[in-house]
Design a protein around this motif. Structure first.
Motif, PDB file in Angstrom:
ATOM      1  N   GLU A 189      33.357  41.496  41.364  1.00 27.04           N
ATOM      2  CA  GLU A 189      33.963  40.885  42.550  1.00 27.04           C
ATOM      3  C   GLU A 189      33.499  39.453  42.808  1.00 27.04           C
ATOM      4  O   GLU A 189      33.925  38.824  43.772  1.00 27.04           O
ATOM      5  CB  GLU A 189      33.736  41.751  43.789  1.00 27.04           C
ATOM      6  CG  GLU A 189      32.347  42.231  44.021  1.00 27.04           C
ATOM      7  CD  GLU A 189      31.933  43.411  43.144  1.00 27.04           C
ATOM      8  OE1 GLU A 189      30.725  43.623  43.055  1.00 27.04           O
ATOM      9  OE2 GLU A 189      32.768  44.085  42.545  1.00 27.04           O
ATOM     10  N   SER A 190      32.694  38.887  41.933  1.00 25.40           N
ATOM     11  CA  SER A 190      32.153  37.545  42.147  1.00 25.40           C
ATOM     12  C   SER A 190      33.107  36.447  41.670  1.00 25.40           C
ATOM     13  O   SER A 190      33.917  36.653  40.765  1.00 25.40           O
ATOM     14  CB  SER A 190      30.815  37.384  41.416  1.00 25.40           C
ATOM     15  OG  SER A 190      31.032  37.326  40.023  1.00 25.40           O
ATOM     16  N   GLU A 191      32.966  35.293  42.286  1.00 28.23           N
ATOM     17  CA  GLU A 191      33.725  34.116  41.860  1.00 28.23           C
ATOM     18  C   GLU A 191      33.304  33.691  40.455  1.00 28.23           C
ATOM     19  O   GLU A 191      34.103  33.160  39.694  1.00 28.23           O
ATOM     20  CB  GLU A 191      33.527  32.964  42.848  1.00 28.23           C
ATOM     21  CG  GLU A 191      34.258  33.160  44.164  1.00 28.23           C
ATOM     22  CD  GLU A 191      35.771  33.280  43.992  1.00 28.23           C
ATOM     23  OE1 GLU A 191      36.359  32.499  43.210  1.00 28.23           O
ATOM     24  OE2 GLU A 191      36.361  34.173  44.628  1.00 28.23           O
ATOM     25  N   ILE A 207      32.183  56.777  50.238  1.00 26.67           N
ATOM     26  CA  ILE A 207      31.511  55.743  49.442  1.00 26.67           C
ATOM     27  C   ILE A 207      32.141  55.658  48.057  1.00 26.67           C
ATOM     28  O   ILE A 207      32.410  54.564  47.543  1.00 26.67           O
ATOM     29  CB  ILE A 207      29.991  56.025  49.356  1.00 26.67           C
ATOM     30  CG1 ILE A 207      29.349  55.853  50.728  1.00 26.67           C
ATOM     31  CG2 ILE A 207      29.320  55.119  48.327  1.00 26.67           C
ATOM     32  CD1 ILE A 207      27.917  56.362  50.813  1.00 26.67           C
ATOM     33  N   ASP A 208      32.425  56.797  47.447  1.00 28.41           N
ATOM     34  CA  ASP A 208      33.039  56.817  46.124  1.00 28.41           C
ATOM     35  C   ASP A 208      34.450  56.232  46.168  1.00 28.41           C
ATOM     36  O   ASP A 208      34.840  55.484  45.273  1.00 28.41           O
ATOM     37  CB  ASP A 208      33.075  58.241  45.580  1.00 28.41           C
ATOM     38  CG  ASP A 208      33.543  58.279  44.140  1.00 28.41           C
ATOM     39  OD1 ASP A 208      32.930  57.591  43.298  1.00 28.41           O
ATOM     40  OD2 ASP A 208      34.530  58.987  43.852  1.00 28.41           O
ATOM     41  N   LYS A 209      35.204  56.544  47.214  1.00 26.80           N
ATOM     42  CA  LYS A 209      36.565  55.995  47.348  1.00 26.80           C
ATOM     43  C   LYS A 209      36.513  54.480  47.481  1.00 26.80           C
ATOM     44  O   LYS A 209      37.310  53.762  46.866  1.00 26.80           O
ATOM     45  CB  LYS A 209      37.289  56.604  48.545  1.00 26.80           C
ATOM     46  CG  LYS A 209      38.722  56.071  48.685  1.00 26.80           C
ATOM     47  CD  LYS A 209      39.417  56.647  49.881  1.00 26.80           C
ATOM     48  CE  LYS A 209      40.835  56.166  50.070  1.00 26.80           C
ATOM     49  NZ  LYS A 209      41.179  54.840  49.639  1.00 26.80           N
ATOM     50  N   TYR A 210      35.575  53.972  48.268  1.00 24.00           N
ATOM     51  CA  TYR A 210      35.427  52.520  48.413  1.00 24.00           C
ATOM     52  C   TYR A 210      35.140  51.878  47.052  1.00 24.00           C
ATOM     53  O   TYR A 210      35.724  50.862  46.692  1.00 24.00           O
ATOM     54  CB  TYR A 210      34.310  52.182  49.402  1.00 24.00           C
ATOM     55  CG  TYR A 210      34.009  50.700  49.439  1.00 24.00           C
ATOM     56  CD1 TYR A 210      34.853  49.832  50.123  1.00 24.00           C
ATOM     57  CD2 TYR A 210      32.913  50.178  48.763  1.00 24.00           C
ATOM     58  CE1 TYR A 210      34.603  48.475  50.129  1.00 24.00           C
ATOM     59  CE2 TYR A 210      32.654  48.820  48.770  1.00 24.00           C
ATOM     60  CZ  TYR A 210      33.504  47.962  49.455  1.00 24.00           C
ATOM     61  OH  TYR A 210      33.265  46.618  49.457  1.00 24.00           O
ATOM     62  N   SER A 211      34.257  52.497  46.274  1.00 22.85           N
ATOM     63  CA  SER A 211      33.910  51.979  44.951  1.00 22.85           C
ATOM     64  C   SER A 211      35.125  51.956  44.029  1.00 22.85           C
ATOM     65  O   SER A 211      35.357  50.992  43.303  1.00 22.85           O
ATOM     66  CB  SER A 211      32.790  52.822  44.346  1.00 22.85           C
ATOM     67  OG  SER A 211      32.474  52.389  43.055  1.00 22.85           O
ATOM     68  N   ARG A 212      35.928  53.011  44.072  1.00 21.99           N
ATOM     69  CA  ARG A 212      37.150  53.074  43.253  1.00 21.99           C
ATOM     70  C   ARG A 212      38.165  52.027  43.705  1.00 21.99           C
ATOM     71  O   ARG A 212      38.791  51.370  42.876  1.00 21.99           O
ATOM     72  CB  ARG A 212      37.774  54.461  43.326  1.00 21.99           C
ATOM     73  CG  ARG A 212      36.993  55.528  42.611  1.00 21.99           C
ATOM     74  CD  ARG A 212      37.658  56.909  42.780  1.00 21.99           C
ATOM     75  NE  ARG A 212      36.826  57.961  42.292  1.00 21.99           N
ATOM     76  CZ  ARG A 212      36.750  58.330  41.018  1.00 21.99           C
ATOM     77  NH1 ARG A 212      37.482  57.714  40.128  1.00 21.99           N
ATOM     78  NH2 ARG A 212      35.949  59.312  40.660  1.00 21.99           N
ATOM     79  N   ASP A 213      38.337  51.877  45.010  1.00 21.61           N
ATOM     80  CA  ASP A 213      39.272  50.877  45.537  1.00 21.61           C
ATOM     81  C   ASP A 213      38.844  49.462  45.160  1.00 21.61           C
ATOM     82  O   ASP A 213      39.679  48.622  44.818  1.00 21.61           O
ATOM     83  CB  ASP A 213      39.400  50.994  47.057  1.00 21.61           C
ATOM     84  CG  ASP A 213      40.110  52.268  47.497  1.00 21.61           C
ATOM     85  OD1 ASP A 213      40.736  52.939  46.640  1.00 21.61           O
ATOM     86  OD2 ASP A 213      40.030  52.598  48.698  1.00 21.61           O
ATOM     87  N   LEU A 214      37.551  49.196  45.217  1.00 20.51           N
ATOM     88  CA  LEU A 214      37.038  47.879  44.834  1.00 20.51           C
ATOM     89  C   LEU A 214      37.300  47.616  43.354  1.00 20.51           C
ATOM     90  O   LEU A 214      37.747  46.530  42.978  1.00 20.51           O
ATOM     91  CB  LEU A 214      35.544  47.779  45.140  1.00 20.51           C
ATOM     92  CG  LEU A 214      34.882  46.433  44.853  1.00 20.51           C
ATOM     93  CD1 LEU A 214      35.533  45.314  45.656  1.00 20.51           C
ATOM     94  CD2 LEU A 214      33.393  46.511  45.163  1.00 20.51           C
ATOM     95  N   THR A 256      40.132  44.620  39.176  1.00 24.65           N
ATOM     96  CA  THR A 256      40.855  44.644  37.904  1.00 24.65           C
ATOM     97  C   THR A 256      42.306  44.194  38.073  1.00 24.65           C
ATOM     98  O   THR A 256      42.859  43.547  37.187  1.00 24.65           O
ATOM     99  CB  THR A 256      40.782  46.023  37.237  1.00 24.65           C
ATOM    100  OG1 THR A 256      41.261  47.025  38.136  1.00 24.65           O
ATOM    101  CG2 THR A 256      39.358  46.346  36.810  1.00 24.65           C
ATOM    102  N   GLU A 257      42.909  44.505  39.218  1.00 23.66           N
ATOM    103  CA  GLU A 257      44.278  44.045  39.486  1.00 23.66           C
ATOM    104  C   GLU A 257      44.319  42.513  39.591  1.00 23.66           C
ATOM    105  O   GLU A 257      45.200  41.868  39.026  1.00 23.66           O
ATOM    106  CB  GLU A 257      44.805  44.679  40.770  1.00 23.66           C
ATOM    107  CG  GLU A 257      46.238  44.308  41.090  1.00 23.66           C
ATOM    108  CD  GLU A 257      46.732  44.972  42.367  1.00 23.66           C
ATOM    109  OE1 GLU A 257      47.419  44.290  43.149  1.00 23.66           O
ATOM    110  OE2 GLU A 257      46.405  46.153  42.584  1.00 23.66           O
ATOM    111  N   MET A 300      31.190  36.410  29.802  1.00 27.65           N
ATOM    112  CA  MET A 300      30.785  36.815  31.139  1.00 27.65           C
ATOM    113  C   MET A 300      30.305  35.623  31.939  1.00 27.65           C
ATOM    114  O   MET A 300      29.893  34.610  31.388  1.00 27.65           O
ATOM    115  CB  MET A 300      29.719  37.919  31.089  1.00 27.65           C
ATOM    116  CG  MET A 300      28.551  37.661  30.219  1.00 27.65           C
ATOM    117  SD  MET A 300      27.520  39.126  29.869  1.00 27.65           S
ATOM    118  CE  MET A 300      27.692  40.172  31.258  1.00 27.65           C
ATOM    119  N   GLY A 301      30.399  35.742  33.246  1.00 30.62           N
ATOM    120  CA  GLY A 301      29.927  34.690  34.125  1.00 30.62           C
ATOM    121  C   GLY A 301      28.446  34.842  34.395  1.00 30.62           C
ATOM    122  O   GLY A 301      27.846  35.881  34.133  1.00 30.62           O
ATOM    123  N   SER A 302      27.881  33.782  34.918  1.00 31.14           N
ATOM    124  CA  SER A 302      26.476  33.797  35.301  1.00 31.14           C
ATOM    125  C   SER A 302      26.393  33.506  36.786  1.00 31.14           C
ATOM    126  O   SER A 302      27.022  32.580  37.275  1.00 31.14           O
ATOM    127  CB  SER A 302      25.707  32.728  34.516  1.00 31.14           C
ATOM    128  OG  SER A 302      24.396  32.620  35.008  1.00 31.14           O
TER     129      SER A 302
END
Length: 167
Positions: free
Chosen positions: A18-20, A77-84, A89-90, A131-133
């Motif tokens: 989720e990072s820039e 918590i698991d649903k939030y992780s899946r949604d994120l 990825t979208e 990958m980003g740093s």
């Protein structure tokens, strides 16, 4: 001639989160690695987007403060992780659509990002990992560890770490 064929059939893995910094690394890869063939990537290039979800938390029936965790809380918590994971990825997949001749695969895995990314490199037969740093300083890197540093030392393919420009 085998080397020419290998260049035309590249499997490029990009670790996204989720990072820039990871989105910048993806854009940089599309512009500089995939465009290096002159036509925006060879028709047989495959870009593999990898997102690693943290493992689900393991709670005892009571936490340290004596609160009871219900199944609904852990499911939430698991649903939030899946949604994120779906959201990240979208977003990454939409960025890749600018390059219509590139095949894009999305892989979401669960576990420690360092280990999972290195395992996915081998499993997917990646030719390069991009990958980003996050640009952590020495102290923060020493305390938290760096996923990119770990992968650079342990992945079974070349690793390209893309630094985000300082604004």
């Amino acid at each position: 001639m085998a080397d020419v064929a290998a260049l035309e059939e590249r499997r490029i893995m990009v670790a996204v989160d989720e990072s820039e910094e990871s989105i910048h690394a993806l854009r940089w890869c599309l512009a500089n690695v995939l465009s290096s063939t002159g036509n925006g990537g060879a028709a047989s290039d495959t870009l593999i987007l990898v997102y690693v979800r943290p493992p689900p938390p393991v709670y005892s029936a009571l936490d340290g403060a004596g609160y009871l965790f219900s199944e609904e809380v852990t499911a939430s918590i698991d649903k939030y992780s899946r949604d994120l994971a779906d959201s990240v990825t979208e977003k990454a997949h939409k960025i890749c659509k600018e390059f219509s001749n590139i095949k894009v695969e999305v892989k979401v895995a669960v576990g420690d990002a360092r280990d999972v990314i290195c395992e996915m490199v081998e499993k997917m037969g990646a030719d390069i990992l991009v990958m980003g740093s996050h640009g952590y300083g020495f102290i923060k890197r020493a305390l938290l560890g760096s996923v990119s540093d770990y992968c650079a030392r342990n992945a079974k393919c070349p690793v390209l770490i893309v630094k985000r420009p300082v604004e």
